[in-house]
Design an enzyme around this catalytic site. Sequence first.
Site, PDB file in Angstrom:
ATOM      1  N   THR A   1       0.822  -1.207   0.000  1.00 26.02           N
ATOM      2  CA  THR A   1       0.000   0.000   0.000  1.00 26.02           C
ATOM      3  C   THR A   1       0.856   1.257   0.000  1.00 26.02           C
ATOM      4  O   THR A   1       2.000   1.239   0.480  1.00 26.02           O
ATOM      5  CB  THR A   1      -0.908   0.005   1.253  1.00 26.02           C
ATOM      6  OG1 THR A   1      -1.556   1.277   1.372  1.00 26.02           O
ATOM      7  CG2 THR A   1      -0.099  -0.230   2.523  1.00 26.02           C
ATOM      8  N   ASP A   2       0.288   2.347  -0.510  1.00 25.84           N
ATOM      9  CA  ASP A   2       0.993   3.633  -0.468  1.00 25.84           C
ATOM     10  C   ASP A   2       1.160   4.141   0.962  1.00 25.84           C
ATOM     11  O   ASP A   2       2.014   4.993   1.231  1.00 25.84           O
ATOM     12  CB  ASP A   2       0.275   4.683  -1.309  1.00 25.84           C
ATOM     13  CG  ASP A   2      -1.185   4.916  -0.933  1.00 25.84           C
ATOM     14  OD1 ASP A   2      -1.683   4.255   0.004  1.00 25.84           O
ATOM     15  OD2 ASP A   2      -1.838   5.744  -1.599  1.00 25.84           O
ATOM     16  N   GLU A   3       0.375   3.607   1.899  1.00 28.25           N
ATOM     17  CA  GLU A   3       0.429   4.106   3.271  1.00 28.25           C
ATOM     18  C   GLU A   3       1.770   3.828   3.960  1.00 28.25           C
ATOM     19  O   GLU A   3       2.090   4.458   4.967  1.00 28.25           O
ATOM     20  CB  GLU A   3      -0.723   3.541   4.087  1.00 28.25           C
ATOM     21  CG  GLU A   3      -2.083   4.011   3.582  1.00 28.25           C
ATOM     22  CD  GLU A   3      -3.223   3.590   4.484  1.00 28.25           C
ATOM     23  OE1 GLU A   3      -3.106   3.759   5.708  1.00 28.25           O
ATOM     24  OE2 GLU A   3      -4.233   3.088   3.950  1.00 28.25           O
TER      25      GLU A   3
ATOM     26  N   TYR B   1      -1.506  -0.159  11.222  1.00 29.90           N
ATOM     27  CA  TYR B   1      -1.735  -0.899   9.970  1.00 29.90           C
ATOM     28  C   TYR B   1      -0.588  -0.703   8.996  1.00 29.90           C
ATOM     29  O   TYR B   1       0.016  -1.676   8.510  1.00 29.90           O
ATOM     30  CB  TYR B   1      -3.048  -0.459   9.317  1.00 29.90           C
ATOM     31  CG  TYR B   1      -3.099  -0.771   7.838  1.00 29.90           C
ATOM     32  CD1 TYR B   1      -3.046  -2.095   7.386  1.00 29.90           C
ATOM     33  CD2 TYR B   1      -3.171   0.245   6.887  1.00 29.90           C
ATOM     34  CE1 TYR B   1      -3.065  -2.386   6.031  1.00 29.90           C
ATOM     35  CE2 TYR B   1      -3.195  -0.041   5.529  1.00 29.90           C
ATOM     36  CZ  TYR B   1      -3.143  -1.347   5.102  1.00 29.90           C
ATOM     37  OH  TYR B   1      -3.152  -1.634   3.756  1.00 29.90           O
TER      38      TYR B   1
ATOM     39  N   LYS C   1       2.371  -3.326   7.420  1.00 29.74           N
ATOM     40  CA  LYS C   1       2.621  -3.552   5.992  1.00 29.74           C
ATOM     41  C   LYS C   1       4.063  -3.184   5.632  1.00 29.74           C
ATOM     42  O   LYS C   1       4.700  -3.875   4.818  1.00 29.74           O
ATOM     43  CB  LYS C   1       1.641  -2.738   5.151  1.00 29.74           C
ATOM     44  CG  LYS C   1       0.202  -3.207   5.246  1.00 29.74           C
ATOM     45  CD  LYS C   1       0.002  -4.605   4.678  1.00 29.74           C
ATOM     46  CE  LYS C   1       0.096  -4.635   3.164  1.00 29.74           C
ATOM     47  NZ  LYS C   1      -0.232  -5.970   2.617  1.00 29.74           N
TER      48      LYS C   1
END
Length: 334
Positions: free
Chosen positions: A134-136, A159, A163
């Site tokens: 994810t970009d997060e 979260y 990741k």
Amino acid sequence: MNLLVTGSAGFIGSAFVRMLLGKPMSSSVLPQVSQGDRIVSLDLLTYAGTLENLKPIESDPRHQFVKGDIADPKLVRDLVREYRIDTIVNFAAESHVDRSIAGAGPFVHTNVLGTVNLLDISRENNLKFVQVSTDEVYGSLGETGTFIETTPLAPNSPYSASKAAADCFVRSYHETHKIWCVTTRCSNNYGPYQFPEKFLPLSITNLMRNKKIPLYGTGKNIRDWLHVEDHCEGIWLALTKGKSGEIYNFGGFGEKKNIDVAYEVLAAFSRKPDEGLDFVADRKGHDWRYSMDSTKAQNELGWKPRWSFEDGLKSTLDWYKSNIAWWESKIPRR
């Protein structure tokens, strides 16, 4: 090719499986596996995963569903041996930021320990491995700038931290054990079958129930919107055309403020903003802006998004309006 697709009953994983088996939402020519290929779906069927998402391909002889945990070494090893798996595509993840703030344990179990288990089995059996991220993991941007694949990781929620940790393990297994792997990172996905706790389906289903759209803070946080089928096509290209050890960013070229997305949904229901928005206390550690540079994926993989946000939003709205029983069963009764 014999693929083990983990998290396959969730939003993105099920879209990937449906796409490969010839059941996408769009009429565009999308990747498909051949008649001699097999897809084994592995999903624990927690709250966000449901077999309903795989119903369109339930009778396809190329597909086999198995319920189970990616962190279970014996189960995964047995599946790899029984179905002669040569590739793992890992979608399995706890992914809701608010839930991670409430408790990080399940995120560590699935996103970190589960990924490490899959990597160990990939190393033992010389499997190809795709990590869907994810970009997060990159953290938050201000009003300018964009994420590229070498942007330092700076996760701001439990979260995204889980990741990022998983991504680091993938890199380490490539560098240490020389396994074949790629990591893909995407911007905000949207489309059919998305669990209604996420912003866009929550907005749609709330309005369909005569409720308001909740917006954190001022609603001016910015996200880049990517249709799930464009994302899935990018993952397939990363697997089939990507270079081992590389990272590929996939963005939708659709940066929008959350409040502007809400306005578009309200307009589709002929609702006025002053009667359709509910501003709530801001999320802890709320990232301000995400922006993805997909130049590498375009140049090296030949990828580009097929869906405009306007067409994708209309298609998504139509799907939720036509599948009320699907999303009503996902909303907790109070």
